[in-house]
Write a protein that holds these residues in place. Sequence first.
Motif, PDB file in Angstrom:
ATOM      1  N   VAL A  20      32.757  16.022  90.283  1.00 47.85           N
ATOM      2  CA  VAL A  20      32.465  17.596  90.887  1.00 47.85           C
ATOM      3  C   VAL A  20      32.107  18.351  89.668  1.00 47.85           C
ATOM      4  CG1 VAL A  20      33.336  19.686  91.995  1.00 47.85           C
ATOM      5  CG2 VAL A  20      33.818  17.323  92.794  1.00 47.85           C
ATOM      6  N   LEU A  21      32.769  18.327  88.700  1.00 48.09           N
ATOM      7  CA  LEU A  21      32.600  19.183  87.408  1.00 48.09           C
ATOM      8  C   LEU A  21      31.136  18.899  87.027  1.00 48.09           C
ATOM      9  CD1 LEU A  21      35.962  19.259  85.562  1.00 48.09           C
ATOM     10  CD2 LEU A  21      34.865  21.052  87.026  1.00 48.09           C
ATOM     11  N   GLY A  22      31.125  17.439  86.855  1.00 49.18           N
ATOM     12  CA  GLY A  22      29.605  17.151  86.282  1.00 49.18           C
ATOM     13  C   GLY A  22      28.501  17.554  87.274  1.00 49.18           C
ATOM     14  N   HIS A  23      28.649  17.422  88.432  1.00 53.06           N
ATOM     15  CA  HIS A  23      27.850  17.538  89.484  1.00 53.06           C
ATOM     16  C   HIS A  23      27.272  19.131  89.323  1.00 53.06           C
ATOM     17  CE1 HIS A  23      26.169  18.133  93.599  1.00 53.06           C
ATOM     18  NE2 HIS A  23      25.682  17.303  93.399  1.00 53.06           N
ATOM     19  N   GLU A  24      28.473  20.031  89.343  1.00 54.54           N
ATOM     20  CA  GLU A  24      28.314  21.433  89.265  1.00 54.54           C
ATOM     21  C   GLU A  24      27.694  22.139  87.837  1.00 54.54           C
ATOM     22  OE1 GLU A  24      27.849  23.506  91.969  1.00 54.54           O
ATOM     23  OE2 GLU A  24      28.573  22.017  93.242  1.00 54.54           O
ATOM     24  N   ILE A  25      28.519  21.532  86.877  1.00 57.93           N
ATOM     25  CA  ILE A  25      28.286  22.227  85.312  1.00 57.93           C
ATOM     26  C   ILE A  25      27.045  21.397  84.897  1.00 57.93           C
ATOM     27  CG2 ILE A  25      29.057  22.318  83.357  1.00 57.93           C
ATOM     28  CD1 ILE A  25      31.965  22.508  84.453  1.00 57.93           C
ATOM     29  N   LEU A  26      26.747  20.305  85.059  1.00 58.83           N
ATOM     30  CA  LEU A  26      25.645  19.698  84.368  1.00 58.83           C
ATOM     31  C   LEU A  26      24.416  19.339  85.088  1.00 58.83           C
ATOM     32  CD1 LEU A  26      27.537  16.975  82.217  1.00 58.83           C
ATOM     33  CD2 LEU A  26      27.135  19.164  81.635  1.00 58.83           C
ATOM     34  N   ALA A  90      28.319   6.068  97.586  1.00 65.70           N
ATOM     35  CA  ALA A  90      27.724   4.852  96.954  1.00 65.70           C
ATOM     36  C   ALA A  90      26.628   4.014  97.624  1.00 65.70           C
ATOM     37  CB  ALA A  90      28.936   3.783  96.445  1.00 65.70           C
ATOM     38  N   ALA A  91      26.672   3.895  98.808  1.00 62.37           N
ATOM     39  CA  ALA A  91      25.749   3.292  99.617  1.00 62.37           C
ATOM     40  C   ALA A  91      24.546   4.230  99.542  1.00 62.37           C
ATOM     41  CB  ALA A  91      25.922   3.045 101.104  1.00 62.37           C
ATOM     42  N   LEU A  92      24.643   5.390  99.638  1.00 60.69           N
ATOM     43  CA  LEU A  92      23.429   6.288  99.552  1.00 60.69           C
ATOM     44  C   LEU A  92      22.843   6.347  98.485  1.00 60.69           C
ATOM     45  CD1 LEU A  92      21.777   8.689 100.915  1.00 60.69           C
ATOM     46  CD2 LEU A  92      23.283  10.044 100.380  1.00 60.69           C
ATOM     47  N   GLY A  93      23.514   6.548  97.235  1.00 56.32           N
ATOM     48  CA  GLY A  93      22.904   6.488  95.798  1.00 56.32           C
ATOM     49  C   GLY A  93      22.328   5.174  95.485  1.00 56.32           C
ATOM     50  N   LEU A  94      22.960   4.067  95.965  1.00 56.39           N
ATOM     51  CA  LEU A  94      22.394   2.716  95.592  1.00 56.39           C
ATOM     52  C   LEU A  94      21.038   2.471  96.465  1.00 56.39           C
ATOM     53  CD1 LEU A  94      25.611   0.443  95.222  1.00 56.39           C
ATOM     54  CD2 LEU A  94      23.931   1.172  93.448  1.00 56.39           C
ATOM     55  N   TRP A 105      18.281   5.523  88.968  1.00 58.93           N
ATOM     56  CA  TRP A 105      19.209   4.702  88.032  1.00 58.93           C
ATOM     57  C   TRP A 105      19.319   5.302  86.858  1.00 58.93           C
ATOM     58  CZ3 TRP A 105      21.476   1.124  90.258  1.00 58.93           C
ATOM     59  CH2 TRP A 105      21.094   0.235  91.450  1.00 58.93           C
ATOM     60  N   ARG A 106      18.478   6.335  86.194  1.00 54.13           N
ATOM     61  CA  ARG A 106      18.664   7.100  84.998  1.00 54.13           C
ATOM     62  C   ARG A 106      19.509   8.286  85.410  1.00 54.13           C
ATOM     63  NH1 ARG A 106      13.200   5.913  84.779  1.00 54.13           N
ATOM     64  NH2 ARG A 106      12.818   7.987  85.209  1.00 54.13           N
ATOM     65  N   THR A 107      20.129   8.307  86.401  1.00 44.77           N
ATOM     66  CA  THR A 107      20.955   9.450  87.068  1.00 44.77           C
ATOM     67  C   THR A 107      22.315   9.031  87.174  1.00 44.77           C
ATOM     68  OG1 THR A 107      20.572   9.525  89.454  1.00 44.77           O
ATOM     69  CG2 THR A 107      18.965  10.688  88.013  1.00 44.77           C
ATOM     70  N   PRO A 108      23.474   9.741  87.462  1.00 46.55           N
ATOM     71  CA  PRO A 108      24.651   9.447  87.731  1.00 46.55           C
ATOM     72  C   PRO A 108      24.859   8.946  89.122  1.00 46.55           C
ATOM     73  CG  PRO A 108      24.976  11.427  86.555  1.00 46.55           C
ATOM     74  CD  PRO A 108      23.611  11.267  86.876  1.00 46.55           C
ATOM     75  N   PRO A 110      24.109   6.525  91.617  1.00 49.34           N
ATOM     76  CA  PRO A 110      24.518   5.365  91.991  1.00 49.34           C
ATOM     77  C   PRO A 110      25.795   4.649  91.379  1.00 49.34           C
ATOM     78  CG  PRO A 110      22.263   4.890  90.973  1.00 49.34           C
ATOM     79  CD  PRO A 110      22.811   6.459  90.586  1.00 49.34           C
ATOM     80  N   TYR A 111      26.306   5.351  90.407  1.00 51.34           N
ATOM     81  CA  TYR A 111      27.343   4.854  89.702  1.00 51.34           C
ATOM     82  C   TYR A 111      28.864   5.410  89.918  1.00 51.34           C
ATOM     83  CZ  TYR A 111      23.408   3.413  86.974  1.00 51.34           C
ATOM     84  OH  TYR A 111      22.012   2.833  86.664  1.00 51.34           O
ATOM     85  N   PRO A 112      29.205   6.634  89.922  1.00 50.90           N
ATOM     86  CA  PRO A 112      30.466   6.892  89.851  1.00 50.90           C
ATOM     87  C   PRO A 112      31.061   6.575  91.374  1.00 50.90           C
ATOM     88  CG  PRO A 112      29.211   8.947  89.800  1.00 50.90           C
ATOM     89  CD  PRO A 112      28.542   7.804  89.369  1.00 50.90           C
ATOM     90  N   TRP A 113      30.367   6.795  92.377  1.00 55.15           N
ATOM     91  CA  TRP A 113      30.797   6.515  93.692  1.00 55.15           C
ATOM     92  C   TRP A 113      31.200   5.223  94.144  1.00 55.15           C
ATOM     93  CZ3 TRP A 113      31.934  11.303  93.242  1.00 55.15           C
ATOM     94  CH2 TRP A 113      31.195  12.247  92.995  1.00 55.15           C
ATOM     95  N   THR A 114      30.200   4.400  93.221  1.00 57.75           N
ATOM     96  CA  THR A 114      30.744   2.952  93.551  1.00 57.75           C
ATOM     97  C   THR A 114      32.091   2.565  92.940  1.00 57.75           C
ATOM     98  OG1 THR A 114      28.300   2.467  93.435  1.00 57.75           O
ATOM     99  CG2 THR A 114      29.748   0.737  93.029  1.00 57.75           C
ATOM    100  N   LEU A 115      32.279   2.932  91.648  1.00 58.76           N
ATOM    101  CA  LEU A 115      33.378   2.849  90.985  1.00 58.76           C
ATOM    102  C   LEU A 115      34.654   3.398  91.652  1.00 58.76           C
ATOM    103  CD1 LEU A 115      35.209   1.734  88.562  1.00 58.76           C
ATOM    104  CD2 LEU A 115      34.530   3.971  87.506  1.00 58.76           C
ATOM    105  N   ILE A 116      34.589   4.759  92.150  1.00 59.47           N
ATOM    106  CA  ILE A 116      35.573   5.316  92.922  1.00 59.47           C
ATOM    107  C   ILE A 116      36.045   4.274  94.349  1.00 59.47           C
ATOM    108  CG2 ILE A 116      36.421   7.433  94.168  1.00 59.47           C
ATOM    109  CD1 ILE A 116      34.641   8.919  92.145  1.00 59.47           C
ATOM    110  N   ALA A 117      34.794   4.071  94.925  1.00 56.14           N
ATOM    111  CA  ALA A 117      35.078   3.215  96.274  1.00 56.14           C
ATOM    112  C   ALA A 117      35.697   1.941  95.820  1.00 56.14           C
ATOM    113  CB  ALA A 117      33.644   2.968  96.866  1.00 56.14           C
ATOM    114  N   ILE A 118      35.336   1.328  94.791  1.00 52.43           N
ATOM    115  CA  ILE A 118      36.014  -0.069  94.149  1.00 52.43           C
ATOM    116  C   ILE A 118      37.584   0.200  94.028  1.00 52.43           C
ATOM    117  CG2 ILE A 118      36.328  -1.736  92.472  1.00 52.43           C
ATOM    118  CD1 ILE A 118      33.014  -1.399  92.398  1.00 52.43           C
TER     119      ILE A 118
END
Length: 131
Positions: A20-26, A90-94, A105-108, A110-118
């Motif tokens: 959330v912080l990355g999404h909003e701040i960056l 994760a499914a949406l991003g991927l 693929w050059r953005t975040p 697809p990645y964090p939500w997959t890790l969090i779901a795992i």
Amino acid sequence: MSDLPGILFIVAAALSLLGVLGHEILGSPKVLAPLKGSGLPDDVIWLHHFSWHVGSVAVLAMAALFLLAAKSADGVAYAAVATAISAGFAALGLSLAIFGNRALWRTPAPYPWTLIAILGGAGLLMELSAG
């Protein structure tokens, strides 16, 4: 609840909060600011703003659910909902990165939500198998 699933849920919650912080701040300045000069109609621009922040609210809810799962004696339902939300993100991003625009693929996205779901799924499976 045994210790390891609770730890996994806390890590998933912490990663969600960092997301959330990355999404909003960056992310907001990189994605939302350029829309102002894009020439798109105001309603399209503000719908994008709304949608962007809805994602943040959903991730905050996901983090809260993971924390409730870690702190509750029987947090399986909380963990299941939080994991399902993250798996959906994760499914949406991927799928958008695979079938939509490969630039994702050059953005975040697809990645964090997959890790969090795992992490959430692993904690959930451990909790369910412990019975």
